[in-house]
Each structure stands twice: as structure tokens, then as C-alpha cells.
Design an enzyme around this catalytic site. Structure first.
Site, PDB file in Angstrom:
ATOM      1  N   LEU A 119       0.850  -1.200   0.000  1.00 52.66           N
ATOM      2  CA  LEU A 119       0.000   0.000   0.000  1.00 52.66           C
ATOM      3  C   LEU A 119       0.883   1.247   0.000  1.00 52.66           C
ATOM      4  CD1 LEU A 119      -2.594  -1.256   2.628  1.00 52.66           C
ATOM      5  CD2 LEU A 119      -3.043  -0.802   0.191  1.00 52.66           C
ATOM      6  N   HIS A 152      40.801   5.212   8.026  1.00 52.76           N
ATOM      7  CA  HIS A 152      41.868   5.816   7.217  1.00 52.76           C
ATOM      8  C   HIS A 152      41.275   6.504   5.983  1.00 52.76           C
ATOM      9  CE1 HIS A 152      44.755   3.365   9.567  1.00 52.76           C
ATOM     10  NE2 HIS A 152      43.721   2.554   9.637  1.00 52.76           N
ATOM     11  N   ASN A 192      52.423  10.445   8.118  1.00 51.51           N
ATOM     12  CA  ASN A 192      51.717  11.567   7.453  1.00 51.51           C
ATOM     13  C   ASN A 192      52.643  12.775   7.383  1.00 51.51           C
ATOM     14  OD1 ASN A 192      48.525  10.888   9.092  1.00 51.51           O
ATOM     15  ND2 ASN A 192      49.253  10.198   7.104  1.00 51.51           N
ATOM     16  N   SER A 251      49.661  11.061  11.764  1.00 52.36           N
ATOM     17  CA  SER A 251      50.666  10.058  12.154  1.00 52.36           C
ATOM     18  C   SER A 251      52.070  10.548  11.783  1.00 52.36           C
ATOM     19  CB  SER A 251      50.393   8.733  11.446  1.00 52.36           C
ATOM     20  OG  SER A 251      50.804   8.836  10.098  1.00 52.36           O
ATOM     21  N   ARG A 282      47.548   3.591  14.679  1.00 51.55           N
ATOM     22  CA  ARG A 282      47.121   4.990  14.708  1.00 51.55           C
ATOM     23  C   ARG A 282      45.629   5.167  14.961  1.00 51.55           C
ATOM     24  NH1 ARG A 282      48.832   3.344   9.674  1.00 51.55           N
ATOM     25  NH2 ARG A 282      47.814   4.027   7.749  1.00 51.55           N
ATOM     26  N   ASP A 285       5.752  12.999   7.019  1.00 53.22           N
ATOM     27  CA  ASP A 285       7.167  13.251   6.704  1.00 53.22           C
ATOM     28  C   ASP A 285       7.443  13.361   5.213  1.00 53.22           C
ATOM     29  OD1 ASP A 285       7.659  13.182   9.341  1.00 53.22           O
ATOM     30  OD2 ASP A 285       8.679  11.237   9.374  1.00 53.22           O
ATOM     31  N   ARG A 336      39.121  10.140  10.559  1.00 53.41           N
ATOM     32  CA  ARG A 336      40.428   9.528  10.306  1.00 53.41           C
ATOM     33  C   ARG A 336      41.167   9.504  11.638  1.00 53.41           C
ATOM     34  NH1 ARG A 336      43.469  12.482   5.503  1.00 53.41           N
ATOM     35  NH2 ARG A 336      44.941  10.773   5.906  1.00 53.41           N
ATOM     36  N   HIS A 337      42.198   8.698  11.722  1.00 51.54           N
ATOM     37  CA  HIS A 337      43.079   8.712  12.891  1.00 51.54           C
ATOM     38  C   HIS A 337      43.727  10.098  13.016  1.00 51.54           C
ATOM     39  CE1 HIS A 337      46.241   8.671   9.901  1.00 51.54           C
ATOM     40  NE2 HIS A 337      45.519   7.734   9.287  1.00 51.54           N
ATOM     41  N   TYR A 371      40.903   0.719  -4.879  1.00 50.21           N
ATOM     42  CA  TYR A 371      39.686   1.183  -4.178  1.00 50.21           C
ATOM     43  C   TYR A 371      38.567   0.162  -4.363  1.00 50.21           C
ATOM     44  CZ  TYR A 371      41.223   5.746  -2.541  1.00 50.21           C
ATOM     45  OH  TYR A 371      41.856   6.742  -1.843  1.00 50.21           O
ATOM     46  N   GLU A 377      43.780   0.475   6.344  1.00 54.33           N
ATOM     47  CA  GLU A 377      43.940   1.319   5.154  1.00 54.33           C
ATOM     48  C   GLU A 377      44.197   0.480   3.895  1.00 54.33           C
ATOM     49  OE1 GLU A 377      43.100   3.525   3.499  1.00 54.33           O
ATOM     50  OE2 GLU A 377      44.302   5.355   3.642  1.00 54.33           O
TER      51      GLU A 377
HETATM   52  P1  ATP Z   1       3.971   5.400  -2.332  1.00 57.53           P
HETATM   53  O1  ATP Z   1       3.232   4.156  -2.679  1.00 57.53           O
HETATM   54  O2  ATP Z   1       3.093   6.568  -2.090  1.00 57.53           O
HETATM   55  O3  ATP Z   1       5.055   5.731  -3.313  1.00 57.53           O
HETATM   56  P2  ATP Z   1       5.937   4.252  -0.513  1.00 57.53           P
HETATM   57  O4  ATP Z   1       5.477   2.931   0.009  1.00 57.53           O
HETATM   58  O5  ATP Z   1       6.912   4.232  -1.637  1.00 57.53           O
HETATM   59  O6  ATP Z   1       4.682   5.137  -0.875  1.00 57.53           O
HETATM   60  P3  ATP Z   1       7.885   5.865   0.843  1.00 57.53           P
HETATM   61  O7  ATP Z   1       7.794   7.095   0.025  1.00 57.53           O
HETATM   62  O8  ATP Z   1       9.070   5.006   0.606  1.00 57.53           O
HETATM   63  O9  ATP Z   1       6.529   5.035   0.727  1.00 57.53           O
HETATM   64  O10 ATP Z   1       7.810   6.235   2.394  1.00 57.53           O
HETATM   65  C1  ATP Z   1       8.972   6.660   3.061  1.00 57.53           C
HETATM   66  C2  ATP Z   1       8.780   6.521   4.531  1.00 57.53           C
HETATM   67  O11 ATP Z   1       8.600   5.152   4.880  1.00 57.53           O
HETATM   68  C3  ATP Z   1      10.020   6.987   5.280  1.00 57.53           C
HETATM   69  O12 ATP Z   1       9.601   7.889   6.269  1.00 57.53           O
HETATM   70  C4  ATP Z   1      10.597   5.716   5.900  1.00 57.53           C
HETATM   71  O13 ATP Z   1      11.145   5.952   7.192  1.00 57.53           O
HETATM   72  C5  ATP Z   1       9.398   4.804   5.998  1.00 57.53           C
HETATM   73  N1  ATP Z   1       9.726   3.385   5.870  1.00 57.53           N
HETATM   74  C6  ATP Z   1      10.859   2.830   5.406  1.00 57.53           C
HETATM   75  N2  ATP Z   1      10.781   1.483   5.427  1.00 57.53           N
HETATM   76  C7  ATP Z   1       9.551   1.178   5.902  1.00 57.53           C
HETATM   77  C8  ATP Z   1       8.867  -0.048   6.127  1.00 57.53           C
HETATM   78  N3  ATP Z   1       9.469  -1.241   5.891  1.00 57.53           N
HETATM   79  N4  ATP Z   1       7.597   0.008   6.606  1.00 57.53           N
HETATM   80  C9  ATP Z   1       7.014   1.195   6.838  1.00 57.53           C
HETATM   81  N5  ATP Z   1       7.602   2.400   6.646  1.00 57.53           N
HETATM   82  C10 ATP Z   1       8.858   2.389   6.173  1.00 57.53           C
HETATM   83  O1  F6P Z   2      48.500   9.339   3.158  1.00 56.57           O
HETATM   84  C1  F6P Z   2      47.606   8.755   4.045  1.00 56.57           C
HETATM   85  C2  F6P Z   2      46.887   7.543   3.443  1.00 56.57           C
HETATM   86  O2  F6P Z   2      45.967   7.050   4.392  1.00 56.57           O
HETATM   87  C3  F6P Z   2      47.834   6.405   2.954  1.00 56.57           C
HETATM   88  O3  F6P Z   2      48.192   5.495   3.957  1.00 56.57           O
HETATM   89  C4  F6P Z   2      47.019   5.767   1.824  1.00 56.57           C
HETATM   90  O4  F6P Z   2      47.817   4.988   0.923  1.00 56.57           O
HETATM   91  C5  F6P Z   2      46.480   7.003   1.158  1.00 56.57           C
HETATM   92  O5  F6P Z   2      46.169   7.922   2.222  1.00 56.57           O
HETATM   93  C6  F6P Z   2      45.223   6.760   0.373  1.00 56.57           C
HETATM   94  O6  F6P Z   2      44.952   7.956  -0.350  1.00 56.57           O
HETATM   95  P1  F6P Z   2      45.213   8.015  -1.961  1.00 56.57           P
HETATM   96  O7  F6P Z   2      44.372   6.897  -2.413  1.00 56.57           O
HETATM   97  O8  F6P Z   2      44.724   9.399  -2.320  1.00 56.57           O
HETATM   98  O9  F6P Z   2      46.662   7.789  -2.284  1.00 56.57           O
END
Ligand code: ATP
Ligand code: F6P
Length: 443
Positions: free
Chosen positions: A24, A371, A239, A236, A284, A146, A232-233, A346, A306
Site C-alpha cells: 500500500l 583511514h 603523514n 601520524s 594509529r 514526513d 580519520r586517525h 579502491y 587502510e
Molecule cells: P507510495 O506508494 O506513495 O510511493 P511508498 O510505500 O513508496 O509510498 P515511501 O515514500 O518510501 O513510501 O515512504 C517513506 C517513509 O517510509 C520513510 O519515512 C521511511 O522511514 C518509511 N519506511 C521505510 N521502510 C519502511 C517499512 N518497511 N515500513 C514502513 N515504513 C517504512
Molecule cells: O596518506 C595517508 C593515506 O591514508 C595512505 O596510507 C594511503 O595509501 C592514502 O592515504 C590513500 O589515499 P590516496 O588513495 O589518495 O593515495
């Protein structure tokens, strides 16, 4: 079928899933859809949401409750057209390489579910229905206040009137709503039914790895108010020298930050709110956490260590550029995917952080002391940063970041300790030891 290794493990090359939301209005369907999409995209799984409400607004921008009465022929026709348009765009998107498409609509009758299943399954796409049921009147009213009174459907209208109209809209849906398999004739469907925000869940015929990842993630979601703090720490010794990686102790200023952190945390968290602190296993971060109140639970995670720079660990960027010029350039060209020799990229870090994200979703207030690269990856999850952006985000030392998840998005606040520290941010092409980050896009 050749298996491929991706963000969440091994899955057959052509797995495609359509997640069909059911329930709903005001049951959190869009919320759940948006969380699932964010999680999957963070894991590099192409995901997109098709919100039928957005399509419907194209031909009925401000409907009143009676538009949703099934006896309203005009309303029925427009709603059907909106569903057709959303499904047809979704199928096009699958053709262009989409993996998880989320159909965000009420899909609240058996007929509608049968129709979606036929349209989608005939293209070889798996269908996973996700239903949110909720009978907590207070929560439903809170959801309406809301998020629904501020919906584009009610733009410019009095919120009280909008809330009453929305309640009426729900009544119209209730007249025809059938929860999945309530009559026992939908047992062939694959579904997850979430009752009252996870108090109970039912799962039926979950078939493969990706489906079970999605289901497990959705089972962990909650909506209790909470925040996640990141730091972050403290600065160091490495650093200070502009050297990456290692396991160095804090500098004098880093120690000052460790002493100041309890005050920043008190200011941001409050003194009577329970907090759990996660650090990495490196000296750290553990040293940075050590003056925090003893009653906070503390946990060390290897996954928060890290990014491993492999053979470059302990070097300055200049030394890397001199000794491994091709690697240095390759990293600048595609920082997200570049993997240090014998180390990580990454992308690798994101994959090892997946259990952290899962645990974060289940948890309440958590402070993570970690980190630069790891915090960038966690930040990217919450703030939906792309893979191009996230490895370059400036994350200054001696700064506490507060992230608060909201219905649609995350709010951020920062608390600076005002204790000087070097900058460890590095711009593309630069080998500087300490460079001021570009002003835009950072924390
Ligand atoms: P509509 O059908 O109108 O699009 P909807 O079901 O998609 O409505 P949402 O817009 O996602 O509703 O409502 C977001 C609100 O629901 C947020 O305030 C969120 O905190 C809350 N909410 C998130 N998960 C749940 C859940 N499992 N049951 C009830 N409320 C939830
Ligand atoms: O220089 C601090 C640090 O946490 C390193 O230990 C790490 O390799 C680097 O940052 C990661 O940042 P970037 O990916 O930008 O090199």
C-alpha cells in the site's frame, strides 16, 4: 555459462533481476528501493529504479484520492499507461546492460503482479517481489506527514488537507489490495515479505546468489533514528613525512587530536547516548580511540585497515613516481580500479567493506575511526559518490564527520578539532608531499 567475479562474489554472467515492489502507499517502498539501488551501485552492480508514480505524474500531476478509485475509468487507464511506460523503459534498460531493475509501484493486486511477471519473465529476467506490509497506524501517519505531504502530488497544498487526501488514497488501494500469496495461489512467486519494518519476514523460493544478497541486505534495514560518525586517525608520523601506508604511531598533533576527540564526540553525539566505536587494527586508529569513554563498546576490524599499497607501502608519492612511473600514471588515470602491485585498489577496498556496510545498516549509533581511502569508500556509500569522484574526495585529518540517514538521502555535519595537521590529499599528476585540496567537493 562462464562465471564472472564481481562485487558481491561469483554469479552467472547473465543474471538479471527485476525487483518488483509491492504494498500500500506510505509503506516505505520507495525508501527500500532507493536503499537497494544505492547498495548495488556501490558494489558496481548496474541498478536502476523505475518509479511508476513519476510516469503517472506526466499525465496526472496532482491527482486527488478518487483518481485511485478502481471505479474511476479515466484514473485506471492513466495508471495502467504509467505502469506500461515504466516497464517498457525498464526492459530497454535491461537490454542495454542493466542487472537489477527495481519497479517501484504498489503492484497491489494479483492481476498486476501476474502482468508484470509475464512481461518481465518472458525476457529471461528473474522476478523478485518485495512486499512491505505495515499495520502500525502511527508509523503510517508519520510517513504521510514526513514524506507524502511534501510530494510533488501536493505541491502548493495545505499539508493537513494533503495528509487527509493521502489517507483517502490509501483507502482506495485497500479496497483491492491483496498481500502476496494470501490466497495461497501465488506460491510459485519468488518473494520477500517484510512485516512492520522487519519484525517478521517471509521468504519464498529465493533462487540464486544475487537474489539472496539483495534479500539479506533488505532484511537488515531499519528506520530507527541514528547516525554514523567517521573520523580519520590523528596525524601520524608517516603523514608528517608524506609517506603512505605503514603502521606508524601518532605525531604530537595526532595525540592532541586523540585527547580532543572525546569532547568533539560529546558535542556531536551527546553524553547519554550509547555509542559503539569501530577502529582498524592499525596503531594509529587504536591510539586515536583510546581516550574515548570506557563505557563505549570498542571493536577492531581488519576490514577497516587502510588500502594496502603493496610494494609502495611506506613510500612518498615522489618515490612511487620515480620507481614505478607507469604505475603512478595508471593510478591517476583510473584511481578506482588501479591495484598497487601486491596490494589493493579502491574497488578491492569496497568489496572488503561490504560486511561493514551490512553491519552498519543493522546497527544504531556507530563511530568509525579509520583511514583516508577507507573513509572515502564509506562516505561514497552514504553520499552516493561515483567511482570517478570517490578516490579523490578530500577527507581532512582532525575532523569528525556526522552522517545521518534520512528518508531520501543522507545529511552531513562536520566538527573540526582546530588542531593543525598536514594535508594528505594529492591532486592528479602531483607528487607533492602536502598539498591543499581543491576547495570544492570535499568534507
Ligand atoms: P507510495 O506508494 O506513495 O510511493 P511508498 O510505500 O513508496 O509510498 P515511501 O515514500 O518510501 O513510501 O515512504 C517513506 C517513509 O517510509 C520513510 O519515512 C521511511 O522511514 C518509511 N519506511 C521505510 N521502510 C519502511 C517499512 N518497511 N515500513 C514502513 N515504513 C517504512
Ligand atoms: O596518506 C595517508 C593515506 O591514508 C595512505 O596510507 C594511503 O595509501 C592514502 O592515504 C590513500 O589515499 P590516496 O588513495 O589518495 O593515495
Amino acid at each position: 555459462m562462464a562465471p564472472k567475479i564481481n562485487g558481491v562474489g561469483i554469479m552467472p554472467e547473465d543474471t538479471r533481476i527485476c525487483v518488483v515492489m509491492v504494498g500500500l502507499p506510505a509503506r516505505g517502498k520507495s525508501y527500500i528501493a532507493q536503499r537497494a539501488q544505492r547498495y548495488l551501485k556501490w558494489l558496481s552492480i548496474p541498478a536502476a529504479t523505475f518509479n511508476v508514480g513519476n510516469y503517472r505524474r506526466e499525465n496526472a500531476p496532482h491527482p486527488s484520492a478518487d483518481f485511485f478509485d478502481t471505479n474511476n475509468a479515466e484514473g485506471e487507464r492513466k495508471r495502467r499507461a504509467a505502469a506500461e511506460a515504466a516497464v517498457s523503459d525498464m526492459l530497454k534498460w535491461f537490454k542495454s546492460g542493466g542487472v537489477v531493475g527495481i519497479l517501484d509501484a504498489t503492484n497491489s493486486t494479483k492481476e498486476r503482479r501476474r502482468w508484470v511477471l509475464e512481461r518481465v519473465a518472458s525476457k529471461g529476467i528473474e522476478v523478485l517481489f518485495v512486499e512491505s506490509r505495515c499495520d502500525d497506524e502511527n508509523l503510517i501517519m508519520a510517513n504521510i506527514r514526513d514524506v507524502k505531504t511534501t510530494s510533488p502530488d501536493y505541491v502548493g497544498q495545505d499539508p493537513e488537507k494533503a495528509a487527509l487526501d493521502f489517507r483517502e488514497r490509501i483507502r482506495n488501494y485497500e479496497k483491492v489490495y491483496k498481500s502476496i500469496n494470501d490466497d495461497g495461489d501465488e506460491d510459485h512467486l519468488t518473494y520477500l515479505k517484510i512485516m512492520n519494518v522487519g519484525k517478521k519476514v517471509f521468504i519464498n523460493r529465493i533462487q540464486d546468489y544475487l537474489q539472496s544478497r539483495v534479500v539479506y541486505f533488505l532484511m537488515n534495514l531499519h528506520i530507527r533514528p541514528r547516525s554514523v560518525w567517521l573520523s580519520r586517525h590523528g596525524e601520524s608520523m608517516l603523514n608528517l613525512e608524506g609517506r603512505i601506508g605503514g603502521d606508524a604511531p601518532l605525531s604530537h598533533r595526532g595525540e592532541e587530536y586523540a585527547l580532543k576527540l572525546p569532547e568533539l564526540v560529546r558535542e556531536s553525539v551527546g553524553s547519554d547516548r550509547p555509542l559503539t566505536v569501530w577502529t582498524s587494527t592499525l596503531k594509529r586508529t587504536i591510539a586515536t580511540a583510546r581516550h574515548l569513554p570506557k563505557h563505549y563498546n570498542q571493536l577492531q576490524w581488519k576490514a577497516l585497515d587502510e588500502l594496502d599499497a603493496g610494494v609502495c607501502d611506506g613510500m612518498t608519492y615522489q618515490e612511487i613516481a620515480d620507481q614505478y612511473p607507469e604505475d603512478f600514471q595508471a593510478r591517476d588515470e583510473d584511481k578506482y580500479n588501479y591495484r598497487y602491485r601486491g596490494g589493493e585498489s579502491y574497488r578491492d577496498v569496497v568489496i572488503r567493506l561490504e560486511p561493514i556496510i551490512m553491519e552498519l545498516e543493522r546497527s544504531e549509533d556507530i563511530l568509525i575511526i579509520s583511514h583516508q581511502a577507507v573513509i572515502r569508500c564509506i562516505y561514497a556509500y552514504f553520499m552516493q559518490k561515483t567511482q570517478e569522484e570517490s578516490p579523490w574526495v578530500p577527507v581532512p585529518l582532525h575532523t569528525l564527520i556526522k552522517l545521518t540517514p534520512r528518508a531520501y538521502g543522507t545529511e552531513m555535519q562536520t566538527y573540526r578539532a582546530n588542531i593543525k595537521a598536514v594535508s594528505t590529499w594529492r591532486g592528479k599528476g602531483s607528487t607533492a608531499k602536502h598539498e591543499d585540496p581543491a576547495p570544492e567537493g570535499g568534507i
